[in-house]
Design a protein around this motif. Structure first.
Motif, mmCIF file in Angstrom:
data_model
loop_
_atom_site.group_PDB
_atom_site.id
_atom_site.type_symbol
_atom_site.label_atom_id
_atom_site.label_comp_id
_atom_site.label_asym_id
_atom_site.label_seq_id
_atom_site.Cartn_x
_atom_site.Cartn_y
_atom_site.Cartn_z
ATOM 1 N N VAL A 37 5.797 19.193 84.336
ATOM 2 C CA VAL A 37 7.201 18.765 84.308
ATOM 3 C C VAL A 37 7.887 18.939 85.655
ATOM 4 O O VAL A 37 9.035 18.523 85.824
ATOM 5 C CB VAL A 37 7.978 19.543 83.224
ATOM 6 N N ALA A 38 7.204 19.534 86.637
ATOM 7 C CA ALA A 38 7.840 19.819 87.929
ATOM 8 C C ALA A 38 7.396 18.858 89.023
ATOM 9 O O ALA A 38 7.548 19.158 90.203
ATOM 10 C CB ALA A 38 7.526 21.255 88.344
ATOM 11 N N PHE A 39 6.865 17.694 88.655
ATOM 12 C CA PHE A 39 6.353 16.764 89.663
ATOM 13 C C PHE A 39 7.446 16.207 90.566
ATOM 14 O O PHE A 39 7.163 15.680 91.644
ATOM 15 C CB PHE A 39 5.622 15.603 88.975
ATOM 16 N N TRP A 40 8.717 16.321 90.161
ATOM 17 C CA TRP A 40 9.817 15.737 90.919
ATOM 18 C C TRP A 40 10.355 16.666 92.007
ATOM 19 O O TRP A 40 11.199 16.268 92.810
ATOM 20 C CB TRP A 40 10.969 15.395 89.966
ATOM 21 N N LEU A 41 9.882 17.889 92.087
ATOM 22 C CA LEU A 41 10.436 18.858 93.033
ATOM 23 C C LEU A 41 10.082 18.485 94.487
ATOM 24 O O LEU A 41 8.986 17.998 94.753
ATOM 25 C CB LEU A 41 9.908 20.260 92.718
ATOM 26 N N PRO A 42 10.988 18.756 95.442
ATOM 27 C CA PRO A 42 10.782 18.341 96.847
ATOM 28 C C PRO A 42 10.011 19.379 97.651
ATOM 29 O O PRO A 42 10.535 19.991 98.596
ATOM 30 C CB PRO A 42 12.218 18.179 97.360
ATOM 31 N N GLY A 43 8.761 19.612 97.328
ATOM 32 C CA GLY A 43 8.009 20.673 97.977
ATOM 33 C C GLY A 43 7.868 20.518 99.473
ATOM 34 O O GLY A 43 8.029 21.489 100.232
ATOM 35 N N ASP A 44 7.570 19.314 99.946
ATOM 36 C CA ASP A 44 7.387 19.104 101.387
ATOM 37 C C ASP A 44 8.637 19.497 102.167
ATOM 38 O O ASP A 44 8.563 20.189 103.186
ATOM 39 C CB ASP A 44 7.060 17.635 101.667
ATOM 40 N N THR A 45 9.774 19.040 101.688
ATOM 41 C CA THR A 45 11.034 19.307 102.380
ATOM 42 C C THR A 45 11.363 20.792 102.379
ATOM 43 O O THR A 45 11.827 21.339 103.386
ATOM 44 C CB THR A 45 12.173 18.526 101.709
#
Length: 217
Positions: A37-45
């Motif tokens: 459910v966390a695929f939308w999180l902006p990890g790279d940024t």
């Protein structure tokens, strides 16, 4: 241009203490790497911004600790995703139709041949880094190959983006280039699946074979 991209992509991490920054970054990386459910999180940024903040005088953030902890969180997150796919997703899919069985066989063939490369490259694609380890588990990718690719991808992506952000703090053009690349990556992660879906919908379907008459007795 640089300031506009920064305001668009940067999460608000500057107000956090060093301890809170560690917790926020590591928690986000773990969740994005292993929870569907966390695929939308902006990890790279978040990783790049954390590196920028680490370079600020008096930040109190340790670059080696932040980079090592991020890589560890990424490894554990992917391992959770793999376990979920192998022990929960696979049994559920095996109870589905014969068509699903066909797709499982194709997925197994893909991960047998390209699984390690897919795991490393998926780290840099926002939605893919969440789903690819789960599919690796569903496909029963050998655990030793998964672990090797998991470790490599976590270090290159997790620690690498933090170090890149740290270096970009003193190299203005590198900072601008990184934000442009991040923007393109985010846009591509949305546009490419949509285009593929549209092309698949427009592709003519093969006619179903006519039923064969039963032989006379």
């Amino acid at each position: 241009m640089s300031q506009w991209l920064e305001s668009l992509l940067d999460p608000d991490l500057a107000s956090l203490t060093a301890g809170a920054l560690y917790a926020a970054v590591w928690s986000l990386v773990f969740v994005e790497s292993g929870v569907l459910v966390a695929f939308w999180l902006p990890g790279d940024t978040v990783l790049f911004t954390a590196g920028l903040l680490t370079a600020r005088p008096g930040s109190g953030v340790s670059l080696p600790l932040l980079a090592a902890g991020t890589a560890a969180a990424a490894v554990v997150g992917n391992a959770v995703g793999y376990w979920t796919g192998r022990h929960l997703g696979r049994p559920w899919l095996e109870r589905r139709s014969a068509r699903v069985q066909h797709h499982l066989a194709r997925a197994e063939a893909f991960y047998d041949r390209y699984g390690a490369l897919a795991l490393v490259c998926a780290r840099f694609i926002p939605w893919a880094r969440t789903f690819v380890p789960v599919l690796a588990g569903v496909s029963r990718m050998p655990y030793w190959r998964f672990t090797a690719a998991n470790l490599l991808g976590a270090v290159v992506w997790g620690s690498g983006l933090i170090v890149l952000g740290y270096a970009a703090a003193s190299v203005p053009w590198l900072r601008t280039a990184a934000y442009v690349v991040a923007g393109v990556a985010v846009a591509s992660s949305v546009v490419v699946p949509v285009v593929a879906r549209v092309r698949a919908a427009r592709r003519p379907r093969a006619p179903e074979p006519a039923p064969q008459p039963e032989p006379e007795r």
